[in-house]
Design an enzyme around this catalytic site. Structure first.
Site: not given
Length: 196
Positions: A56, A72-74, A109
């Site tokens: 991203k 950001a990611d989860q 992250g």
């Protein structure tokens, strides 16, 4: 210039609360394809959260080369199942009933990119344990949550009425919300002090 490669209301609020000035824009990536590609290289859900955050940040950084871009990611790690944001209340209820009375991990992250390259990234994890709960209890919580749970990978919001479903939590609150703020702020101080 600071850009958040996300339209997540929670992430926007966290950055605003930290007093940062930034622009939020969606990262134009196919998350399921990026996830599939990353999982063919590594089945680790924590590594996947980091990979998606980097993807991203990179895609936005390539169109905004002078900016510092936050990606950001989860991911949710439970019993080797792939769990994503639910698309309906019924799907959210099914997910939550499947993990009632058990523990799972959330991996958040976050990455910084500038000039089309990653300058920093990390992943932080938290362990959450649900109480055993009835469908009646769950329905009451879902009534209070409304559509807000559709924006969460776990179909719950720790900052909302879903908190009633939990027994124990180990880990950083910001990590659970999907943006490890302490690590991110430290990285921004080192890599982009001009944003403060």
């Amino acid at each position: 210039m600071l850009i958040l490669a996300s339209q997540s209301p929670t992430r926007i609020t966290l950055l605003n609360n930290a007093g940062l000035r930034f622009t939020a824009m969606a990262a134009p990536i196919d998350e399921r394809k990026a996830e599939h590609d990353a999982l063919t290289q590594d089945s680790n859900r924590a590594a996947l959260a980091r990979s998606l955050a980097e993807a991203k940040a990179l895609v936005v950084s390539r169109t905004e080369p002078d900016a510092m871009v936050i990606g950001a990611d989860q991911t949710l790690d439970f019993d080797t199942r792939e769990i994503h944001k639910p698309v309906s209340r019924d799907q959210a209820a099914a997910q939550l009933m499947a993990i009632a009375g058990t523990s799972h991990a959330l991996h958040s992250g976050v990455a910084l990119a500038r000039d089309g390259r990653i300058v920093w990234s990390t992943v932080e994890s938290a362990i959450l344990r649900f109480k055993p709960f009835s469908r009646q209890t769950l329905d009451a919580v879902l009534d209070l949550e409304g559509d807000a749970i559709l924006g969460s990978v776990g179909a719950y919001r720790l900052e909302g009425p879903s908190l009633r479903l939990f027994e124990a939590i180990e880990g950083d609150y910001f990590t659970i919300l999907g943006l490890p703020m302490l690590a991110l702020l430290d990285a921004l101080e080192r890599h982009a002090p001009e944003v403060f």
